[in-house]
Design an enzyme around this catalytic site. Sequence first.
Site, PDB file in Angstrom:
ATOM      1  N   ASP A  80     -14.352 -16.926   8.672  1.00  0.00           N
ATOM      2  CA  ASP A  80     -14.064 -15.544   9.738  1.00  0.00           C
ATOM      3  C   ASP A  80     -14.482 -13.916   8.792  1.00  0.00           C
ATOM      4  O   ASP A  80     -13.262 -13.546   8.906  1.00  0.00           O
ATOM      5  CB  ASP A  80     -13.235 -16.167  10.585  1.00  0.00           C
ATOM      6  N   TYR A  83     -15.274 -10.370  12.034  1.00  0.00           N
ATOM      7  CA  TYR A  83     -14.750 -10.686  13.184  1.00  0.00           C
ATOM      8  C   TYR A  83     -15.619  -9.284  14.799  1.00  0.00           C
ATOM      9  O   TYR A  83     -15.651  -8.667  13.759  1.00  0.00           O
ATOM     10  CB  TYR A  83     -13.016 -10.032  13.840  1.00  0.00           C
ATOM     11  N   ASN A 118     -16.377 -20.001  12.597  1.00  0.00           N
ATOM     12  CA  ASN A 118     -16.050 -19.679  13.572  1.00  0.00           C
ATOM     13  C   ASN A 118     -16.931 -18.582  14.054  1.00  0.00           C
ATOM     14  O   ASN A 118     -18.136 -18.423  14.984  1.00  0.00           O
ATOM     15  CB  ASN A 118     -15.618 -20.749  14.718  1.00  0.00           C
ATOM     16  N   HIS A 221      -4.340 -24.274  15.812  1.00  0.00           N
ATOM     17  CA  HIS A 221      -5.348 -25.137  16.669  1.00  0.00           C
ATOM     18  C   HIS A 221      -4.786 -26.568  16.270  1.00  0.00           C
ATOM     19  O   HIS A 221      -6.084 -27.300  17.071  1.00  0.00           O
ATOM     20  CB  HIS A 221      -5.964 -24.274  15.248  1.00  0.00           C
ATOM     21  N   ASP A 248      -6.004 -21.289  10.980  1.00  0.00           N
ATOM     22  CA  ASP A 248      -4.632 -20.743  11.268  1.00  0.00           C
ATOM     23  C   ASP A 248      -4.354 -19.374  10.770  1.00  0.00           C
ATOM     24  O   ASP A 248      -4.538 -19.278   9.450  1.00  0.00           O
ATOM     25  CB  ASP A 248      -3.669 -21.678  10.843  1.00  0.00           C
ATOM     26  N   HIS A 249      -4.103 -18.405  11.479  1.00  0.00           N
ATOM     27  CA  HIS A 249      -3.206 -17.198  10.965  1.00  0.00           C
ATOM     28  C   HIS A 249      -1.817 -16.695  10.393  1.00  0.00           C
ATOM     29  O   HIS A 249      -1.298 -16.455  10.904  1.00  0.00           O
ATOM     30  CB  HIS A 249      -3.995 -16.175  11.774  1.00  0.00           C
TER      31      HIS A 249
END
Length: 263
Positions: A80, A83, A118, A221, A248-249
């Site tokens: 990622d 963004y 993703n 997630h 996952d942030h």
Amino acid sequence: MAKGSAAMAAAVVVLVALLCAPAAGELERLEHPAKNDGSLSVLVVGDWGRKGTYNQSRVAEQMGKVGEQLDIDFVISTGDNFYENGLTGTDDQAFEQSFTDIYTAKSLQKPWYLVLGNHDYRGDVLAQLSPVLQKIDSRFICKRSFIVNAEIVDFFFVDTTPFQLKYWTHPKDDHYDWRGVAPREKYLANLLKDLDEAIKKSTATWKIAVGHHTMRSVSDHGDTEELLKLLLPVLQANGVNFYINGHDHCLEHISSKDRLTSI
Ligand SMILES: *[C@@H]1O[C@H](CO)[C@@H](O)[C@H](O)[C@H]1NC(C)=O
């Protein structure tokens, strides 16, 4: 003549099949020497490209400081990278705005080894893999699945987005750029085979896998079932010490009785 053109058509079909179906082969292996005393120090970051917003610039500043203190050898990105929808092409200004102009600290002027997440697959995925970006900023080394050998450790970078079925089947979700990946089953079978062979060959003391998606997760997630089913057994069978992911942030450290740890 009719036979000749039939043979030609068959040859074309075979060629097209070869071009479309990624063949199994050795994973690309990059060498990165450890320090003179054999040690190695790296920073890992994921889910970052926001043109400085969402506190990206502040995190970058702290990475610069920590990178200096630890005298890091390189940076790993778990994907990622840009963004919301990856890059639009190699000329997308987001590359400079989210990467070159943000990670300006001296300690971060090292190679960055990156996998795709993703969100990267929602743009022009080939742009991020293109050597054109390395001409703009030579730090950016992004590939699908590859190995970085740093003497005491082998890092196995794994392209995890194609594992998740929902990205292929969700019609209302965003568009995913599957060029070079479809068909999924063939891609995954080849990838897992290559990975299994590569890890078996590894003589490094530490074997660390890196991917974007969670394997186990107690956050947003949750677990990624496809990775637990398909990827985890390959890592476990070959004594991989841990798996580092993004997606996952938040910060999680998950250990299991059967040895493999995720961070
Ligand atoms: C940035 O960080 C500050 C301070 O930690 C926080 O209050 C703010 O919500 C963050 N901004 C964003 C957009 O996440």
